[in-house]
Write an enzyme that holds these catalytic residues in place. Structure first.
Site, PDB file in Angstrom:
ATOM      1  N   ARG A  88       0.837  -1.202   0.000  1.00 12.31           N
ATOM      2  CA  ARG A  88       0.000   0.000   0.000  1.00 12.31           C
ATOM      3  C   ARG A  88       0.868   1.246   0.000  1.00 12.31           C
ATOM      4  O   ARG A  88       0.522   2.267  -0.574  1.00 12.31           O
ATOM      5  CB  ARG A  88      -0.887   0.001   1.249  1.00 12.31           C
ATOM      6  N   ASP A 148     -11.039  -4.292   8.189  1.00 14.92           N
ATOM      7  CA  ASP A 148     -10.225  -5.297   8.895  1.00 14.92           C
ATOM      8  C   ASP A 148     -11.012  -5.873  10.080  1.00 14.92           C
ATOM      9  O   ASP A 148     -10.941  -7.070  10.371  1.00 14.92           O
ATOM     10  CB  ASP A 148      -8.929  -4.668   9.399  1.00 14.92           C
ATOM     11  N   ARG A 151     -13.415  -8.325   8.775  1.00 13.46           N
ATOM     12  CA  ARG A 151     -12.733  -9.594   8.460  1.00 13.46           C
ATOM     13  C   ARG A 151     -12.449 -10.374   9.734  1.00 13.46           C
ATOM     14  O   ARG A 151     -12.604 -11.601   9.776  1.00 13.46           O
ATOM     15  CB  ARG A 151     -11.426  -9.303   7.709  1.00 13.46           C
ATOM     16  N   HIS A 175      -4.512   0.751   8.589  1.00  5.94           N
ATOM     17  CA  HIS A 175      -5.147  -0.228   7.695  1.00  5.94           C
ATOM     18  C   HIS A 175      -3.994  -0.836   6.889  1.00  5.94           C
ATOM     19  O   HIS A 175      -3.638  -0.344   5.827  1.00  5.94           O
ATOM     20  CB  HIS A 175      -6.159   0.467   6.783  1.00  5.94           C
TER      21      HIS A 175
HETATM   22  N1  NAD Z   1      -9.695   1.401   2.504  1.00  5.80           N
HETATM   23  C1  NAD Z   1      -9.956   0.152   2.142  1.00  5.80           C
HETATM   24  O1  NAD Z   1     -10.312  -0.680   2.977  1.00  5.80           O
HETATM   25  C2  NAD Z   1      -9.815  -0.219   0.684  1.00  5.80           C
HETATM   26  C3  NAD Z   1     -10.165  -1.501   0.223  1.00  5.80           C
HETATM   27  C4  NAD Z   1     -10.033  -1.792  -1.146  1.00  5.80           C
HETATM   28  C5  NAD Z   1      -9.541  -0.816  -2.024  1.00  5.80           C
HETATM   29  N2  NAD Z   1      -9.187   0.398  -1.506  1.00  5.80           N
HETATM   30  C6  NAD Z   1      -8.632   1.457  -2.363  1.00  5.80           C
HETATM   31  O2  NAD Z   1      -9.679   2.092  -3.084  1.00  5.80           O
HETATM   32  C7  NAD Z   1      -9.111   2.713  -4.230  1.00  5.80           C
HETATM   33  C8  NAD Z   1      -9.929   2.302  -5.450  1.00  5.80           C
HETATM   34  O3  NAD Z   1      -9.802   0.914  -5.688  1.00  5.80           O
HETATM   35  P1  NAD Z   1     -10.483   0.269  -6.984  1.00  5.80           P
HETATM   36  O4  NAD Z   1     -10.273  -1.199  -6.888  1.00  5.80           O
HETATM   37  O5  NAD Z   1     -11.847   0.817  -7.156  1.00  5.80           O
HETATM   38  O6  NAD Z   1      -9.524   0.877  -8.120  1.00  5.80           O
HETATM   39  P2  NAD Z   1      -9.890   1.088  -9.647  1.00  5.80           P
HETATM   40  O7  NAD Z   1      -8.595   1.264 -10.349  1.00  5.80           O
HETATM   41  O8  NAD Z   1     -10.849   0.043 -10.104  1.00  5.80           O
HETATM   42  O9  NAD Z   1     -10.677   2.488  -9.650  1.00  5.80           O
HETATM   43  C9  NAD Z   1     -10.090   3.705  -9.373  1.00  5.80           C
HETATM   44  C10 NAD Z   1     -10.843   4.753 -10.177  1.00  5.80           C
HETATM   45  O10 NAD Z   1     -10.330   6.042  -9.821  1.00  5.80           O
HETATM   46  C11 NAD Z   1     -10.421   6.809 -11.004  1.00  5.80           C
HETATM   47  N3  NAD Z   1      -9.567   8.000 -10.918  1.00  5.80           N
HETATM   48  C12 NAD Z   1      -8.230   8.071 -10.999  1.00  5.80           C
HETATM   49  N4  NAD Z   1      -7.853   9.366 -10.904  1.00  5.80           N
HETATM   50  C13 NAD Z   1      -8.977  10.090 -10.745  1.00  5.80           C
HETATM   51  C14 NAD Z   1      -9.226  11.481 -10.609  1.00  5.80           C
HETATM   52  N5  NAD Z   1      -8.242  12.364 -10.605  1.00  5.80           N
HETATM   53  N6  NAD Z   1     -10.514  11.866 -10.461  1.00  5.80           N
HETATM   54  C15 NAD Z   1     -11.529  10.987 -10.480  1.00  5.80           C
HETATM   55  N7  NAD Z   1     -11.340   9.665 -10.606  1.00  5.80           N
HETATM   56  C16 NAD Z   1     -10.086   9.227 -10.749  1.00  5.80           C
HETATM   57  C17 NAD Z   1      -9.974   5.863 -12.117  1.00  5.80           C
HETATM   58  O11 NAD Z   1     -10.367   6.305 -13.391  1.00  5.80           O
HETATM   59  C18 NAD Z   1     -10.669   4.574 -11.690  1.00  5.80           C
HETATM   60  O12 NAD Z   1     -11.934   4.411 -12.293  1.00  5.80           O
HETATM   61  C19 NAD Z   1      -7.654   2.252  -4.289  1.00  5.80           C
HETATM   62  O13 NAD Z   1      -6.839   3.245  -3.718  1.00  5.80           O
HETATM   63  C20 NAD Z   1      -7.665   1.009  -3.418  1.00  5.80           C
HETATM   64  O14 NAD Z   1      -6.382   0.708  -2.904  1.00  5.80           O
HETATM   65  C21 NAD Z   1      -9.326   0.709  -0.215  1.00  5.80           C
END
Ligand code: NAD
Length: 315
Positions: A88, A148, A151, A175
């Site tokens: 991460r 978490d 889970r 996280h």
């Molecule tokens: N906090 C948590 O528990 C948790 C869990 C899973 C994923 N995540 C995080 O969530 C985020 C998204 O994951 P995902 O699987 O949906 O990724 P993804 O790549 O499927 O989607 C990300 C989206 O963000 C968009 N994007 C990028 N730059 C942008 C901008 N400037 N303005 C608007 N949109 C923009 C992209 O076009 C894409 O559609 C990641 O950072 C991932 O690590 C967090």
């Protein structure tokens, strides 16, 4: 009640959150989905909207920042998802830069919204947003270890053969890999988790919990899912939708979310997850329940790790 929710980022996580909110009659009356990938966001909205016949009327649009005006809740999921084998932390500067780009645009139109930060590394993103947005701290909630904790509850429930709602156990800290379970406050149906086996030994085929293995299960869950299907999005979306329902409820609840620390457990100026009271007014306070000295040390170590990263990024 009418609730306008804007989701920034229509990737796997953002779209699944939008879908879940759209299918739930109680969560949102208006949903705005924003993404730089205009075709993708239009496709997601068409697909979700075409299923809304089966619920109460809801407006869902692929929008721009102007459409997010006066949102009650803004959920930030934009960014780059973690790739197999990638930590991460390696993603940090890229996702911080994206956050810096979108923050002034969304805060200009939704200054009173509660902001739920989901993009990773979520504790760093929550900290940066708190520092650069000008939004009052009580309106900023990082999803932190709510996933978490979910889970952990699932793992414990499977092991103890009892419903998740009867288990009160939490994941604290980052996280990420420095998170930990404060077992001293873990209980099953009001009984310390260590005493639970004695209560059920005559009726349930039960082996003691291997606590290290349970923590390992929590730490590796995301990676195990990503290894198999390329991304995690159902459980995180369920966790975020639960946060939305807590923020629109009539009373406060506690959840392990990432918010700015102000000296609790001797920690400050970092966003990290401990039990936090949140509700219709946003973040009420951290709930500084008593932990053992060893648990406090683990929390401080996790906070120090996050501070080390914050010191290395430009924000
Ligand atoms: N906090 C948590 O528990 C948790 C869990 C899973 C994923 N995540 C995080 O969530 C985020 C998204 O994951 P995902 O699987 O949906 O990724 P993804 O790549 O499927 O989607 C990300 C989206 O963000 C968009 N994007 C990028 N730059 C942008 C901008 N400037 N303005 C608007 N949109 C923009 C992209 O076009 C894409 O559609 C990641 O950072 C991932 O690590 C967090």
């Amino acid at each position: 009640m009418s609730t306008k929710i804007t989701i920034i980022g229509a990737g796997s996580v953002g779209s699944t959150i939008a879908y879940t909110l759209a299918m739930d009659n109680d969560s949102a009356s208006e949903i705005v989905l924003i993404d730089i990938n205009k075709e993708k966001v239009l496709g997601e909205v068409m697909d979700i909207a075409q299923g809304t016949f089966f619920r109460n009327p809801v407006s869902i649009v692929a929008g721009d920042y102007a459409d997010a005006k006066d949102s009650d809740i803004v959920i930030i999921t934009s960014g780059i998802a973690r790739k197999p084998g990638q930590t991460r932390i390696e993603l940090t500067q890229t996702n911080v830069n994206i956050l810096k780009q979108i923050t002034p645009q969304i805060t200009a139109v939704a200054p009173n919204a509660k902001y739920v930060i989901v993009s990773n590394p979520v504790d760093i993103m929550t900290y940066v947003f708190t520092k650069i947005s000008g939004i009052p701290e009580k309106q900023i909630i990082g999803s932190g270890t709510i996933l978490d904790t979910a889970r952990l509850r699932y793992g414990l429930s499977e092991h103890c053969k009892i419903a998740q709602k009867n288990i009160h156990a939490y994941v604290y800290g980052e996280h990420g890999d420095s998170s930990f379970v404060p077992w001293s406050i873990a209980d099953v149906a009001g009984t310390s988790i260590d005493n639970y086996p004695e209560l059920v030994k005559d009726t349930v085929d039960y082996t003691p919990i291997d606590k290290d293995a349970m923590v390992e299960y929590v730490h590796t869950s995301g990676g195990e899912v990503i290894k198999r299907k390329g991304a995690t999005f159902y459980a995180v979306s369920a966790s975020v939708c639960q946060l939305v329902s807590l923020l629109t409820a009539s009373s406060d609840s506690v959840a392990t979310v990432s918010t700015l620390m102000h000296g609790e457990y001797g920690i400050e100026d970092v966003c990290i997850s401990t039990l936090t009271m949140i509700g219709p007014d946003g973040v009420r306070c951290k709930l500084p329940v008593q932990l053992t000295d060893e648990e406090v040390e683990k929390l401080r170590a996790s906070a120090d790790l996050l501070k080390g990263i914050i010191a290395q990024i430009e924000h």
